[in-house]
Motif scaffolding. Sequence first.
Motif, PDB file in Angstrom:
ATOM      1  N   LYS A 131       0.804  -1.219   0.000  1.00  0.00           N
ATOM      2  CA  LYS A 131       0.000   0.000   0.000  1.00  0.00           C
ATOM      3  C   LYS A 131       0.841   1.275   0.000  1.00  0.00           C
ATOM      4  N   HIS A 132       2.124   1.144   0.304  1.00  0.00           N
ATOM      5  CA  HIS A 132       2.992   2.315   0.438  1.00  0.00           C
ATOM      6  C   HIS A 132       4.433   1.832   0.510  1.00  0.00           C
ATOM      7  N   PRO A 133       5.410   2.710   0.398  1.00  0.00           N
ATOM      8  CA  PRO A 133       6.810   2.293   0.490  1.00  0.00           C
ATOM      9  C   PRO A 133       7.116   1.554   1.793  1.00  0.00           C
ATOM     10  N   LYS A 134       8.029   0.617   1.727  1.00  0.00           N
ATOM     11  CA  LYS A 134       8.293  -0.295   2.824  1.00  0.00           C
ATOM     12  C   LYS A 134       8.694   0.406   4.112  1.00  0.00           C
ATOM     13  N   PHE A 135       9.465   1.483   4.027  1.00  0.00           N
ATOM     14  CA  PHE A 135       9.970   2.120   5.234  1.00  0.00           C
ATOM     15  C   PHE A 135       9.068   3.247   5.735  1.00  0.00           C
ATOM     16  N   TRP A 136       7.837   3.287   5.243  1.00  0.00           N
ATOM     17  CA  TRP A 136       6.810   4.169   5.792  1.00  0.00           C
ATOM     18  C   TRP A 136       5.913   3.336   6.714  1.00  0.00           C
ATOM     19  N   VAL A 137       5.534   3.932   7.821  1.00  0.00           N
ATOM     20  CA  VAL A 137       4.729   3.240   8.825  1.00  0.00           C
ATOM     21  C   VAL A 137       3.440   4.023   9.036  1.00  0.00           C
ATOM     22  N   LYS A 142      -2.394   6.230  11.976  1.00  0.00           N
ATOM     23  CA  LYS A 142      -3.731   6.802  11.819  1.00  0.00           C
ATOM     24  C   LYS A 142      -3.885   7.404  10.423  1.00  0.00           C
ATOM     25  N   THR A 143      -3.847   8.739  10.318  1.00  0.00           N
ATOM     26  CA  THR A 143      -4.083   9.367   9.025  1.00  0.00           C
ATOM     27  C   THR A 143      -2.801   9.850   8.356  1.00  0.00           C
ATOM     28  N   THR A 144      -1.663   9.514   8.921  1.00  0.00           N
ATOM     29  CA  THR A 144      -0.400   9.969   8.351  1.00  0.00           C
ATOM     30  C   THR A 144       0.619   8.823   8.349  1.00  0.00           C
ATOM     31  N   PHE A 145       1.847   9.145   8.017  1.00  0.00           N
ATOM     32  CA  PHE A 145       2.908   8.145   7.994  1.00  0.00           C
ATOM     33  C   PHE A 145       4.058   8.584   8.892  1.00  0.00           C
ATOM     34  N   ASN A 146       4.599   7.633   9.611  1.00  0.00           N
ATOM     35  CA  ASN A 146       5.884   7.788  10.264  1.00  0.00           C
ATOM     36  C   ASN A 146       6.944   7.097   9.396  1.00  0.00           C
ATOM     37  N   TYR A 147       8.153   7.066   9.899  1.00  0.00           N
ATOM     38  CA  TYR A 147       9.290   6.608   9.094  1.00  0.00           C
ATOM     39  C   TYR A 147      10.083   5.574   9.877  1.00  0.00           C
ATOM     40  N   ARG A 148      10.353   4.448   9.233  1.00  0.00           N
ATOM     41  CA  ARG A 148      11.193   3.434   9.843  1.00  0.00           C
ATOM     42  C   ARG A 148      12.652   3.754   9.508  1.00  0.00           C
ATOM     43  N   ALA A 149      13.364   4.304  10.488  1.00  0.00           N
ATOM     44  CA  ALA A 149      14.807   4.475  10.360  1.00  0.00           C
ATOM     45  C   ALA A 149      15.449   3.106  10.592  1.00  0.00           C
ATOM     46  N   TYR A 201       9.283  10.331  13.474  1.00  0.00           N
ATOM     47  CA  TYR A 201       8.449  11.183  12.637  1.00  0.00           C
ATOM     48  C   TYR A 201       8.973  11.189  11.207  1.00  0.00           C
ATOM     49  N   MET A 202       8.061  11.306  10.257  1.00  0.00           N
ATOM     50  CA  MET A 202       8.451  11.264   8.849  1.00  0.00           C
ATOM     51  C   MET A 202       9.379  12.424   8.494  1.00  0.00           C
ATOM     52  N   PRO A 203      10.610  12.146   8.059  1.00  0.00           N
ATOM     53  CA  PRO A 203      11.503  13.199   7.579  1.00  0.00           C
ATOM     54  C   PRO A 203      11.176  13.514   6.117  1.00  0.00           C
ATOM     55  N   LEU A 204      10.321  14.477   5.909  1.00  0.00           N
ATOM     56  CA  LEU A 204       9.837  14.770   4.563  1.00  0.00           C
ATOM     57  C   LEU A 204      10.954  15.211   3.621  1.00  0.00           C
ATOM     58  N   ASP A 205      12.052  15.714   4.205  1.00  0.00           N
ATOM     59  CA  ASP A 205      13.144  16.190   3.358  1.00  0.00           C
ATOM     60  C   ASP A 205      14.184  15.120   3.055  1.00  0.00           C
ATOM     61  N   TYR A 206      14.043  13.913   3.615  1.00  0.00           N
ATOM     62  CA  TYR A 206      14.909  12.799   3.228  1.00  0.00           C
ATOM     63  C   TYR A 206      14.500  12.311   1.832  1.00  0.00           C
ATOM     64  N   PRO A 207      15.414  11.694   1.107  1.00  0.00           N
ATOM     65  CA  PRO A 207      15.002  11.046  -0.152  1.00  0.00           C
ATOM     66  C   PRO A 207      14.099   9.849   0.138  1.00  0.00           C
ATOM     67  N   VAL A 208      13.095   9.659  -0.685  1.00  0.00           N
ATOM     68  CA  VAL A 208      12.247   8.484  -0.516  1.00  0.00           C
ATOM     69  C   VAL A 208      13.052   7.237  -0.881  1.00  0.00           C
ATOM     70  N   GLU A 209      12.807   6.144  -0.165  1.00  0.00           N
ATOM     71  CA  GLU A 209      13.471   4.869  -0.436  1.00  0.00           C
ATOM     72  C   GLU A 209      12.421   3.878  -0.925  1.00  0.00           C
ATOM     73  N   VAL A 210      12.590   3.443  -2.158  1.00  0.00           N
ATOM     74  CA  VAL A 210      11.582   2.617  -2.824  1.00  0.00           C
ATOM     75  C   VAL A 210      12.276   1.548  -3.647  1.00  0.00           C
ATOM     76  N   ASN A 211      11.487   0.597  -4.136  1.00  0.00           N
ATOM     77  CA  ASN A 211      12.053  -0.326  -5.121  1.00  0.00           C
ATOM     78  C   ASN A 211      11.859   0.248  -6.518  1.00  0.00           C
ATOM     79  N   ALA A 212      12.371  -0.446  -7.520  1.00  0.00           N
ATOM     80  CA  ALA A 212      12.336   0.096  -8.878  1.00  0.00           C
ATOM     81  C   ALA A 212      10.916   0.204  -9.415  1.00  0.00           C
ATOM     82  N   HIS A 213      10.046  -0.730  -9.054  1.00  0.00           N
ATOM     83  CA  HIS A 213       8.651  -0.654  -9.496  1.00  0.00           C
ATOM     84  C   HIS A 213       7.999   0.639  -9.019  1.00  0.00           C
ATOM     85  N   GLU A 214       8.248   0.981  -7.766  1.00  0.00           N
ATOM     86  CA  GLU A 214       7.654   2.193  -7.197  1.00  0.00           C
ATOM     87  C   GLU A 214       8.235   3.454  -7.828  1.00  0.00           C
TER      88      GLU A 214
END
Length: 449
Positions: A271-277, A280-287, A293-306
């Motif tokens: 449903k969303h990138p693997k390192f997003w948690v 409720k209505t938002t996402f946190n970040y799995r360091a 808390y989600m570091p919005l200014d970090y680069p997103v980490e995804v697989n090639a499909h995403e």
Amino acid sequence: METLSPPQSLHPVLLNNCTREELDQYFCNTWELYDWLFSSIKDESTYYINPDPLRHPLIFYWGHTAAFYINKLILAGLLKEGINEYYEDIFAKGVDPDLPENLETQSKWPNLADVDAYRKTVYNVVREVIATTPLEYPINEKSALWALFMGLEHDRIHFETSSVLIRQAPAHLLQRPDGWEYAVSSNTNIPENKLIRVEGGKVSLGKPQDSTIYGWDNEYGSLEVEVKPFEATQNLISNQEYLEFVRSGAYSKKQYWTAEGWNWKQRTNTKHPKFWVIDKTTFNYRAMFDVVYMPLDYPVEVNAHEAWAYCKWKGDEWRLLSEAEFMFIAKEGRSDDYDPVFDASAHNLNMFIGSPTPVGQMKEGQTVSGFNDIYGNVWDWLKDDWYALPDFKTHPWYTDFSEPYFDTEHSMMLGGAWATTGTGASRFYRLWFRREFYQHAGFRMAKNA
């Protein structure tokens, strides 16, 4: 389990004039980094879980790097016999299945105390090899000591890939090791991701045979490519940018995915990138070891499909960079002998810090035309399938490192990440994974000019 104090990752030793002391220090540093990473595991039982269903349990990777040294040193004639024939068999080779059900693994693994003891023995044996083997320069692919360098850089590859596996384990099973720091995120001043036009020209790919640092078989060869004009984003795509894609609902729409990507998404119910948690209505970040808390200014980490799905959402003209385009950007304004492996702090490489950094923050590493994070931070997924450069040849001590994966099922990535150490942080290092697999990897967008 007690966490260990942080070692500072050393630069690679040189093939043409390294001393015995430098070799020993580099080996010890390589070993200590791996120990430091695995000291994050609280309980023995965690070694026997599969954080990623496409890989062995963690106990395999704890034993694998040690057994690799022994197996390669035997092939090179630097050891007459192994230490534990059974371990040097079961820990010999990793896996790369296309589906979890095709994973071939052991039904029972050795207990942790026995693997710990094996590692201690290997550590002493390798140091004895370093202390007693004659040093004849330059060390090259025909030298017996090439096997030692192979073991060292293989160990450092698995420091990074094992960090991705550990990052996928439940956070409550882990503890952040002493000295492992995350980059500060402001979340308030995220730079505009401008487009930069590149006029193109000729670029040469491949590592010179006389390079002074170790190289894997796929790095050697020579290919000259004429790069046509193109445009690309100044920065890696950020979490904030990717969040717009997810919140728009487009992440869940088939029209934006390749057929292969949509099949993966449906099969895994992603449903969303693997390192997003979800919170409720938002996402946190799995360091690495914590949910923050989600570091919005970090680069997103995804697989090639995403990555490809996001490009498609932005428009049919958008795509990922090619290897030649990436290297053309990376070489802009830099001398022929420049290598980020010896300038890691300018690029967030070599464990400069234990996480990504905000996109564009590492200004010292900016290219002449203004691209940020070409080297370091997170890997750049590329459009290229994994392929061999002209004149490629396997090394007889590791014939299955690259060649089995030259196909249309594995995509390339370049540039290294914050956890990339050793010669993996070199400008010549070329990496590949299945498109559904996760690493510390993101992407930037490109299009023809």
